[in-house]
Design a protein around this motif. Sequence first.
Motif, PDB file in Angstrom:
ATOM      1  N   VAL A   1       0.789  -1.187  -0.112  1.00 27.01           N
ATOM      2  CA  VAL A   1       0.058  -0.065   0.099  1.00 27.01           C
ATOM      3  C   VAL A   1       1.039   1.350   0.059  1.00 27.01           C
ATOM      4  O   VAL A   1       0.774   2.393  -0.705  1.00 27.01           O
ATOM      5  CB  VAL A   1      -0.759  -0.184   1.356  1.00 27.01           C
ATOM      6  N   ASN A   2       2.016   1.165   0.837  1.00 28.36           N
ATOM      7  CA  ASN A   2       2.764   2.322   0.805  1.00 28.36           C
ATOM      8  C   ASN A   2       3.407   2.769  -0.614  1.00 28.36           C
ATOM      9  O   ASN A   2       3.480   3.683  -0.789  1.00 28.36           O
ATOM     10  CB  ASN A   2       4.074   1.998   1.680  1.00 28.36           C
TER      11      ASN A   2
ATOM     12  N   GLY B   1       0.366   4.975  -0.969  1.00 32.05           N
ATOM     13  CA  GLY B   1       1.174   5.995   0.147  1.00 32.05           C
ATOM     14  C   GLY B   1       0.613   5.681   1.477  1.00 32.05           C
ATOM     15  O   GLY B   1      -0.409   5.154   1.673  1.00 32.05           O
ATOM     16  N   ALA B   2       1.422   5.793   2.465  1.00 32.94           N
ATOM     17  CA  ALA B   2       1.047   5.596   3.672  1.00 32.94           C
ATOM     18  C   ALA B   2      -0.273   6.292   4.194  1.00 32.94           C
ATOM     19  O   ALA B   2      -1.017   5.868   5.131  1.00 32.94           O
ATOM     20  CB  ALA B   2       2.244   5.985   4.788  1.00 32.94           C
ATOM     21  N   ASP B   3      -0.319   7.442   3.695  1.00 29.61           N
ATOM     22  CA  ASP B   3      -1.493   8.661   4.199  1.00 29.61           C
ATOM     23  C   ASP B   3      -2.624   7.898   3.980  1.00 29.61           C
ATOM     24  O   ASP B   3      -3.839   8.045   4.700  1.00 29.61           O
ATOM     25  CB  ASP B   3      -1.103   9.926   3.662  1.00 29.61           C
ATOM     26  N   ILE B   4      -2.818   7.156   2.841  1.00 31.37           N
ATOM     27  CA  ILE B   4      -4.020   6.376   2.295  1.00 31.37           C
ATOM     28  C   ILE B   4      -4.358   5.295   3.494  1.00 31.37           C
ATOM     29  O   ILE B   4      -5.518   5.264   3.816  1.00 31.37           O
ATOM     30  CB  ILE B   4      -3.988   5.788   1.122  1.00 31.37           C
ATOM     31  N   LEU B   5      -3.209   4.605   3.748  1.00 31.09           N
ATOM     32  CA  LEU B   5      -3.333   3.562   4.755  1.00 31.09           C
ATOM     33  C   LEU B   5      -3.800   4.158   6.221  1.00 31.09           C
ATOM     34  O   LEU B   5      -4.875   3.707   6.894  1.00 31.09           O
ATOM     35  CB  LEU B   5      -2.008   2.671   5.048  1.00 31.09           C
ATOM     36  N   ARG B   6      -3.250   5.335   6.679  1.00 30.95           N
ATOM     37  CA  ARG B   6      -3.718   5.912   7.657  1.00 30.95           C
ATOM     38  C   ARG B   6      -5.187   6.262   7.795  1.00 30.95           C
ATOM     39  O   ARG B   6      -5.818   6.117   8.775  1.00 30.95           O
ATOM     40  CB  ARG B   6      -2.648   7.248   7.986  1.00 30.95           C
TER      41      ARG B   6
ATOM     42  N   ASN C   1      -8.761  -3.954  -2.213  1.00 33.08           N
ATOM     43  CA  ASN C   1      -8.376  -2.958  -3.396  1.00 33.08           C
ATOM     44  C   ASN C   1      -9.817  -1.896  -3.312  1.00 33.08           C
ATOM     45  O   ASN C   1      -9.529  -0.828  -3.651  1.00 33.08           O
ATOM     46  CB  ASN C   1      -8.262  -3.748  -4.597  1.00 33.08           C
ATOM     47  N   GLU C   2     -10.927  -2.273  -3.325  1.00 33.89           N
ATOM     48  CA  GLU C   2     -11.725  -1.417  -3.631  1.00 33.89           C
ATOM     49  C   GLU C   2     -12.074  -0.464  -2.141  1.00 33.89           C
ATOM     50  O   GLU C   2     -12.261   0.626  -2.415  1.00 33.89           O
ATOM     51  CB  GLU C   2     -13.045  -2.241  -3.554  1.00 33.89           C
ATOM     52  N   ILE C   3     -11.661  -0.931  -1.040  1.00 35.42           N
ATOM     53  CA  ILE C   3     -11.905  -0.111   0.151  1.00 35.42           C
ATOM     54  C   ILE C   3     -10.848   0.805   0.020  1.00 35.42           C
ATOM     55  O   ILE C   3     -10.978   2.088   0.376  1.00 35.42           O
ATOM     56  CB  ILE C   3     -11.615  -0.985   1.207  1.00 35.42           C
ATOM     57  N   LEU C   4      -9.670   0.636  -0.523  1.00 33.19           N
ATOM     58  CA  LEU C   4      -8.481   1.166  -0.484  1.00 33.19           C
ATOM     59  C   LEU C   4      -8.691   2.492  -1.506  1.00 33.19           C
ATOM     60  O   LEU C   4      -8.558   3.681  -1.387  1.00 33.19           O
ATOM     61  CB  LEU C   4      -7.296   0.593  -0.659  1.00 33.19           C
ATOM     62  N   LYS C   5      -9.357   2.158  -2.621  1.00 34.06           N
ATOM     63  CA  LYS C   5      -9.773   2.935  -3.802  1.00 34.06           C
ATOM     64  C   LYS C   5     -10.734   3.951  -3.146  1.00 34.06           C
ATOM     65  O   LYS C   5     -10.702   5.260  -3.591  1.00 34.06           O
ATOM     66  CB  LYS C   5     -10.462   2.239  -4.779  1.00 34.06           C
ATOM     67  N   GLN C   6     -11.675   3.623  -2.282  1.00 30.40           N
ATOM     68  CA  GLN C   6     -12.804   4.490  -1.610  1.00 30.40           C
ATOM     69  C   GLN C   6     -11.875   5.619  -0.771  1.00 30.40           C
ATOM     70  O   GLN C   6     -12.169   6.699  -0.708  1.00 30.40           O
ATOM     71  CB  GLN C   6     -13.651   3.674  -1.159  1.00 30.40           C
ATOM     72  N   GLN C   7     -11.032   5.071  -0.153  1.00 31.73           N
ATOM     73  CA  GLN C   7     -10.113   5.921   0.870  1.00 31.73           C
ATOM     74  C   GLN C   7      -9.455   6.905  -0.190  1.00 31.73           C
ATOM     75  O   GLN C   7      -9.233   8.029   0.410  1.00 31.73           O
ATOM     76  CB  GLN C   7      -9.025   5.148   1.650  1.00 31.73           C
TER      77      GLN C   7
END
Length: 971
Positions: free
Chosen positions: A643-644, A648-653, A669-675
């Motif tokens: 993910v980093n 980027g780490a800010d997306i994970l945070r 992937n879809e949840i991270l795309k929403q973030q």
Amino acid sequence: MSEPKSQDLYRETVFLPKTSFPMRGSLPKREPEILEDWARSGLDGRLRAQAEGRPPFMLHDGPPYANGNPHIGHALNKILKDVINRAHRMAGFAVHYVPGWDCHGLPIEWKIEEEYRKAGKNKDSVPILQFRAECRAYAQKWLDVQAAEFRRLGVQAEWERRYATMDFASEATIVEEIGRFLLNGLLYRGLRPVMWSPVEKTALAEAEIEYRDHESTTIHVAFPFIHDPTPARALQDVSAVIWTTTPWTIPGNRAIAFGPGITYAVLRVDGVTDSAALEPGARLLVAEDLIARFCAAAGITEHHVLYTLPGEALTDALCAHPLRGEGYDFEVPLLAADFVTTDAGTGLVHMSPAHGEEDFAVSVANGIEIPELVLDDGRYAAWVPLFADIHVFKAADPVCTALSAAMVRASEAGAAPAGLVARSTILHSYPHSWRSRAPVIYRATPQWFIRMDGEGHLRGRALRALEDVTFVPAQARNRLTAMVADRPDWCISRQRAWGVPIAVFVEKRTGEVLRDPAVMQRIVDAFRAEGADVWYSAPAARFLGEGRDPEEYEQVFDIVDVWFESGSSHRFVLGRDGLPFPADLYLEGSDQHRGWFQSSLLESVGTRGTAPYRALVTNGFVLDEQGRKMSKSLGNVVAPQDVNDSLGADILRLWVMNSDTNEDLRIGNEILKQQGELYRRLRNTLRWLLGALDGFADAERVPYEQMPELEQWVLHRLTELGGQIDRAVRTHEWVGVYAAVHGFCATDLSAFYFDVRKDAIYCDGADSPRRRAARTVLDHLHRCLTTWLAPVLVFTAEEAWTARFGNENSVHLQAFPVLPEEWIRPDLADRWARLRAVRRMVTTEIEAARRDGVIGSSLQAALDLPLSEEEAARFADIDWCELAIVSQTSVTVEPGAASIYLADGAEAGATEDGGATVKGAHGVPRVSVASGHKCARCWKVLDEVGTHEAHPALCLRCVAVVEAAGGVQGA
């Protein structure tokens, strides 16, 4: 009217946004650069210097295990801790976060042994100090990897001050804590059944156990009575029938338990199936309530009950072991036990005291000897009749064969049944080692325990200590207190090599543990200077001192449970070097109620008399998008490193703080795309603020009391968000906070306030009170949002701060703004909820007109707004052109009409986005094409455009702004 000047001619007179803050974050590239900037500027040192004199906030780090790359659960936990630490720092606290690592124990030992097996090397041939050195090097490698990856996540910590359980100072502290339990009498060695892994050849803690489905063989076994204490000789020629899911424990049987309150029946078998082991005429004792179930399992087709008797009548009865004559020639007493029920089986429980906690307790209470039949690798010992050298997990068939033969012998002798009555299988939840994934057993071995009850009353003191602890979520209190209330004595010994030894001596003659403070101090001093290896390299005389013969003492080489080690970690950090004790907060996953939370509590209460924490925060586990546990075989693992590198780490945070961390979380992937979409909205908000604040100076500020009502409403909303941040800092309850910040940015600002004020900010004159007030509010918004987002979007917030204030000013050195109480205006919140409700209805009609081709944009529209008399009076001061972003408006007052927009004529109902409902019962806004011409500068369509000779393409407002600025170059 002459031809209007081109729009480009006036572009330079419009205050269009300007900023160096890019639209795209490019986080995978930019974040490492920011980390390097922080290192060069010495940010960590500046933060420590800033903390001097502040009230402390201490979050003690639960140590992750140093045996691999951090997984997504690690990332969740570290990010949560970092957000809480950063928020407390910005709220004015001195935060000292000392990261730690758990470095000893079986997982690392197991990895080194795996390498040996691959190389064809025998572990037992390797000198123990060499083996321990290899374990240490392995742990150090992964400690360094994890530290680097935690930093990449943006975690701020005192990295150079980090602790590890394998540090010499830590090992000395651990053995010192063992010594405290030794000297206060709570540490003892005893024989008790413990969870044992035959694969790993060691005892396991409950926290090292996972429950998985397992198919077990179940058997019903008949034990013939040999002593009948009942007055009517009711048990003569009768056999007691037990049921067990662990056939391998039959060789260890030493008693049968009955329920004193249960009614038992002696039944006679009258008919059986062809495959039944029993014969007609057999007499059997089972619980009355379980007769039908038992007969079905045993193949009994016909029976009748001869008589019933209460459980108490079985007191003093004796049975023979079914393998009597085969080396099992001892009596099997029937013992009363409250745990016997009629939920399953026969109401008579087979007791193998070496292989069950309840079996052990009842047997010891009745003076029954505890047999030791199973070796550390799970094989029966050589002295076990019939089953020597057989592994317990392969014993079902040999045991059933022996029991079947016993049943045949009893039948041929015309004796009461003795042996196998029935065999089946069951799929049930069974304990497994979470490391080897292999089934475990209960096995009685001499182990070291910390006493929970009796002298010292550790259990009671621990439960009292928890009464003063705050739990988030609150219901977690019930789980931890129940676990402490129900747990057995704490088994702290392990039969392995990599760890801190239980550094004590036992006098061989008496079996007594040596409790000598001077000896313990010599051990602690040696460990502090040379590490735990000194226990293996130095002679015992060095520790025992003069006057004691080492030959008279056993030196203990069992290592201590890693949960004791990590539970002692408060001693490594808290109360030292100016750091407070107890910690304000421990934060870990929900599994740590039976792990670190509990071991830390017991360790601290046992040696310090108090809990090591004031509050416990629990986070859930991370699952995939379908709610499944992550596994490599399913291909659903999300690695934080990936993910980093991709987002980027800010997306994970942001994902962490937008999730309900009290429950299990989902990621994919879809949840991270929403973030990513949520992140872009936040970034765009910051970018627009920075652009619109270009050139802002303190002289431009407008006092609160001189601000328009709309600006005062925005500041009220800021105070509401500030209150949420403040409450989260105080309570550690962050769920929903950053979702509210995002909602404010997306709904209140981007979709409303920015939209309404763009015209004033872009097109009003530099000295316009309205523009100055708006820019003053934008300054507050930028300062508040950037600092509030800084604990989460650590890299983006830094960019947004330095883009305005320069690289020497880190946002992480700033404090959360203290907002004036005068900004709190619930009356404005109510009024603007109503106005926005009306506006939503207006914009709906404008959008319909645009879709129908009546207008091209809202500024081409003229609005006729019908209002009731009450509404017209209430909203008399509202500029509807500004609010609706149209060029012309007219208000039609409908005399005598009930409220058109306000629900129930007065009160508007709340909507999900904080707005209000509208009624719209007497008509709707009417949209038409505005008359006049389009202003080349502000794009409003007005009749006045063309009336100024020098600037015929402008409206009069824009003419005044242009002329006040000195005209237009080239005009």
